[in-house]
Design a protein around this motif. Structure first.
Motif, PDB file in Angstrom:
ATOM      1  N   ASP A   7       0.832  -1.210   0.000  1.00  0.00           N
ATOM      2  CA  ASP A   7       0.000   0.000   0.000  1.00  0.00           C
ATOM      3  C   ASP A   7       0.861   1.252   0.000  1.00  0.00           C
ATOM      4  N   THR A   8       2.183   1.049  -0.005  1.00  0.00           N
ATOM      5  CA  THR A   8       3.120   2.168   0.071  1.00  0.00           C
ATOM      6  C   THR A   8       4.098   2.108  -1.100  1.00  0.00           C
ATOM      7  N   ILE A   9       4.390   3.267  -1.672  1.00  0.00           N
ATOM      8  CA  ILE A   9       5.406   3.383  -2.721  1.00  0.00           C
ATOM      9  C   ILE A   9       6.524   4.268  -2.184  1.00  0.00           C
ATOM     10  N   VAL A  10       7.750   3.785  -2.280  1.00  0.00           N
ATOM     11  CA  VAL A  10       8.911   4.585  -1.883  1.00  0.00           C
ATOM     12  C   VAL A  10       9.641   5.009  -3.159  1.00  0.00           C
ATOM     13  N   LEU A  11       9.732   6.321  -3.366  1.00  0.00           N
ATOM     14  CA  LEU A  11      10.385   6.883  -4.554  1.00  0.00           C
ATOM     15  C   LEU A  11      11.783   7.369  -4.174  1.00  0.00           C
ATOM     16  N   ILE A  12      12.795   6.923  -4.923  1.00  0.00           N
ATOM     17  CA  ILE A  12      14.185   7.249  -4.604  1.00  0.00           C
ATOM     18  C   ILE A  12      14.768   8.060  -5.758  1.00  0.00           C
ATOM     19  N   HIS A  13      15.142   9.288  -5.464  1.00  0.00           N
ATOM     20  CA  HIS A  13      15.622  10.205  -6.507  1.00  0.00           C
ATOM     21  C   HIS A  13      17.064   9.882  -6.906  1.00  0.00           C
ATOM     22  N   GLY A  14      17.509  10.510  -7.987  1.00  0.00           N
ATOM     23  CA  GLY A  14      18.861  10.306  -8.475  1.00  0.00           C
ATOM     24  C   GLY A  14      19.768  11.469  -8.141  1.00  0.00           C
ATOM     25  N   LEU A  15      20.891  11.553  -8.855  1.00  0.00           N
ATOM     26  CA  LEU A  15      21.845  12.634  -8.639  1.00  0.00           C
ATOM     27  C   LEU A  15      21.429  13.869  -9.435  1.00  0.00           C
ATOM     28  N   TRP A  16      21.973  15.003  -9.025  1.00  0.00           N
ATOM     29  CA  TRP A  16      21.710  16.325  -9.629  1.00  0.00           C
ATOM     30  C   TRP A  16      20.291  16.818  -9.377  1.00  0.00           C
ATOM     31  N   VAL A  17      19.511  16.066  -8.572  1.00  0.00           N
ATOM     32  CA  VAL A  17      18.155  16.502  -8.221  1.00  0.00           C
ATOM     33  C   VAL A  17      17.858  16.104  -6.771  1.00  0.00           C
ATOM     34  N   THR A  18      16.694  16.528  -6.285  1.00  0.00           N
ATOM     35  CA  THR A  18      16.216  16.171  -4.942  1.00  0.00           C
ATOM     36  C   THR A  18      14.849  15.476  -5.100  1.00  0.00           C
ATOM     37  N   PRO A  19      14.189  15.095  -3.983  1.00  0.00           N
ATOM     38  CA  PRO A  19      12.855  14.487  -4.106  1.00  0.00           C
ATOM     39  C   PRO A  19      11.839  15.374  -4.826  1.00  0.00           C
ATOM     40  N   ARG A  20      12.141  16.670  -4.942  1.00  0.00           N
ATOM     41  CA  ARG A  20      11.246  17.555  -5.687  1.00  0.00           C
ATOM     42  C   ARG A  20      11.020  17.034  -7.117  1.00  0.00           C
ATOM     43  N   SER A  21      11.997  16.302  -7.647  1.00  0.00           N
ATOM     44  CA  SER A  21      11.893  15.777  -9.018  1.00  0.00           C
ATOM     45  C   SER A  21      10.726  14.803  -9.174  1.00  0.00           C
ATOM     46  N   TRP A  22      10.224  14.268  -8.046  1.00  0.00           N
ATOM     47  CA  TRP A  22       9.102  13.315  -8.085  1.00  0.00           C
ATOM     48  C   TRP A  22       7.747  13.999  -7.890  1.00  0.00           C
ATOM     49  N   GLU A  23       7.693  15.332  -7.868  1.00  0.00           N
ATOM     50  CA  GLU A  23       6.463  15.995  -7.403  1.00  0.00           C
ATOM     51  C   GLU A  23       5.213  15.549  -8.175  1.00  0.00           C
ATOM     52  N   HIS A  24       5.327  15.367  -9.498  1.00  0.00           N
ATOM     53  CA  HIS A  24       4.148  14.937 -10.276  1.00  0.00           C
ATOM     54  C   HIS A  24       3.743  13.509  -9.896  1.00  0.00           C
ATOM     55  N   TRP A  25       4.742  12.642  -9.732  1.00  0.00           N
ATOM     56  CA  TRP A  25       4.466  11.235  -9.436  1.00  0.00           C
ATOM     57  C   TRP A  25       3.850  11.066  -8.053  1.00  0.00           C
ATOM     58  N   ILE A  26       4.294  11.864  -7.108  1.00  0.00           N
ATOM     59  CA  ILE A  26       3.741  11.773  -5.746  1.00  0.00           C
ATOM     60  C   ILE A  26       2.233  12.028  -5.793  1.00  0.00           C
ATOM     61  N   ASP A  27       1.834  13.125  -6.425  1.00  0.00           N
ATOM     62  CA  ASP A  27       0.404  13.451  -6.535  1.00  0.00           C
ATOM     63  C   ASP A  27      -0.349  12.352  -7.294  1.00  0.00           C
ATOM     64  N   HIS A  28       0.239  11.900  -8.380  1.00  0.00           N
ATOM     65  CA  HIS A  28      -0.387  10.903  -9.252  1.00  0.00           C
ATOM     66  C   HIS A  28      -0.661   9.603  -8.489  1.00  0.00           C
ATOM     67  N   TYR A  29       0.315   9.152  -7.748  1.00  0.00           N
ATOM     68  CA  TYR A  29       0.172   7.888  -7.013  1.00  0.00           C
ATOM     69  C   TYR A  29      -0.702   8.055  -5.767  1.00  0.00           C
ATOM     70  N   GLU A  30      -0.640   9.206  -5.138  1.00  0.00           N
ATOM     71  CA  GLU A  30      -1.547   9.450  -3.996  1.00  0.00           C
ATOM     72  C   GLU A  30      -2.992   9.485  -4.471  1.00  0.00           C
ATOM     73  N   ASP A  31      -3.214  10.046  -5.645  1.00  0.00           N
ATOM     74  CA  ASP A  31      -4.567  10.054  -6.223  1.00  0.00           C
ATOM     75  C   ASP A  31      -5.051   8.639  -6.512  1.00  0.00           C
ATOM     76  N   SER A  32      -4.114   7.703  -6.702  1.00  0.00           N
ATOM     77  CA  SER A  32      -4.475   6.298  -6.930  1.00  0.00           C
ATOM     78  C   SER A  32      -4.643   5.537  -5.613  1.00  0.00           C
ATOM     79  N   GLY A  33      -4.527   6.245  -4.489  1.00  0.00           N
ATOM     80  CA  GLY A  33      -4.804   5.616  -3.199  1.00  0.00           C
ATOM     81  C   GLY A  33      -3.589   5.076  -2.453  1.00  0.00           C
ATOM     82  N   TYR A  34      -2.396   5.356  -2.933  1.00  0.00           N
ATOM     83  CA  TYR A  34      -1.188   4.864  -2.260  1.00  0.00           C
ATOM     84  C   TYR A  34      -0.657   5.888  -1.271  1.00  0.00           C
TER      85      TYR A  34
END
Length: 273
Positions: A7-34
């Motif tokens: 029920d949980t997704i852990v997103l791990i960012h890469g180099l030259w960026v921070t977790p901000r790089s996942w901002e679209h995916w976070i919303d998208h997956y939370e909207d799917s109930g995760y």
């Protein structure tokens, strides 16, 4: 739902960026109930702007330290999550799966583990700003907007790449890039080591972008082939025409949905450890 289904997704960012790089995916997956966690590497919890001003926390990073940080976070969850990583985050996902963490893993445009010796010209050019000076092994090294455009966002216009650069770019620990290069000259349990023959790890999907300069599709494909002797589920998918900035460039939803569908389908395809 099946109680074993994550029920949980852990997103791990890469180099030259921070977790901000996942901002679209976070919303998208939370909207799917995760429940979605996108933890920063240790010390990189600050904003992009602050890390550009003072990159000293970046210089202090080590690959084992980052892996341990995520093991601590994942180990506290009630049940194994879906792990997804981009670029260096993809390598970290592969290491975490090898160490027994996660119900399933997706590595997107992944940095290769030790032993993947394919180094295309585009990749050499992309990381050259770090490799041209050995002193960069001990520094945090950023891209110029032009270097970022080539390495990360080559399918975008210069103008759009500049916007991405301003929103997400931070320097990267030179030691991580150098470790990947030196692993091929000093093989044997380097920091990016993965046991490709581990039959007990959770299923793994490798996703590549057809126009990626930083981690070209041929590198991801070679990475995939290294798992051929493992009975654990391993799969490979290439998205044609996508750059390294696949998690944010137009059409990212298709990549996010493919990754999640595959992860849902395979998360319970092995007995729980």
């Amino acid at each position: 739902p099946d109680p074993a289904t994550p029920d949980t997704i852990v997103l791990i960012h890469g180099l030259w960026v921070t977790p901000r790089s996942w901002e679209h995916w976070i919303d998208h997956y939370e909207d799917s109930g995760y429940r979605v966690l996108a933890p920063a590497y240790p010390g990189l919890e600050g904003e992009v702007e602050a890390l550009n001003e003072d990159p000293s926390p970046i210089e202090a990073l080590t690959i084992p330290g980052v892996v341990e940080h995520y093991e601590g976070i994942i180990g506290e969850l009630e049940k194994p999550p879906i792990l997804m990583g981009h670029s260096m985050g993809g390598l970290i996902v592969q290491i975490l799966l090898d160490h027994g963490y996660g119900a399933v893993g997706v590595a997107i445009d992944s940095a290769p583990p030790e032993g993947v010796r394919r180094v295309p010209l585009a990749q050499t050019r992309a990381v050259f700003p770090v490799l041209r000076n050995p002193a960069n092994r001990h520094r945090a090294v950023g891209f110029t907007p032009q270097q970022f455009h080539y390495a990360f966002a080559n399918t975008l216009s210069e103008e759009d790449s500049q916007k991405v650069y301003e929103r997400y770019h931070i320097p990267a620990p030179g030691s991580f890039i150098w470790a990947a290069v030196l692993a091929n000259f000093q093989p044997g349990m380097q920091e990016g080591y993965v046991n490709y023959n581990n039959d007990d790890r959770a299923p793994l999907l490798l996703i590549a972008g057809g126009e990626d300069h930083l981690q070209p599709a041929s590198v991801n494909e070679s990475n995939f082939k290294h798992y051929r002797n493992s009975s654990a589920v391993t799969d490979y998918h290439e998205f044609v025409g996508r750059s390294h900035y696949t998690v944010g460039q137009d059409g990212w939803e298709e990549v996010a949905d493919y990754a999640l569908e595959w992860a849902k389908e395979h998360a319970t395809t092995r007995p729980a450890a």
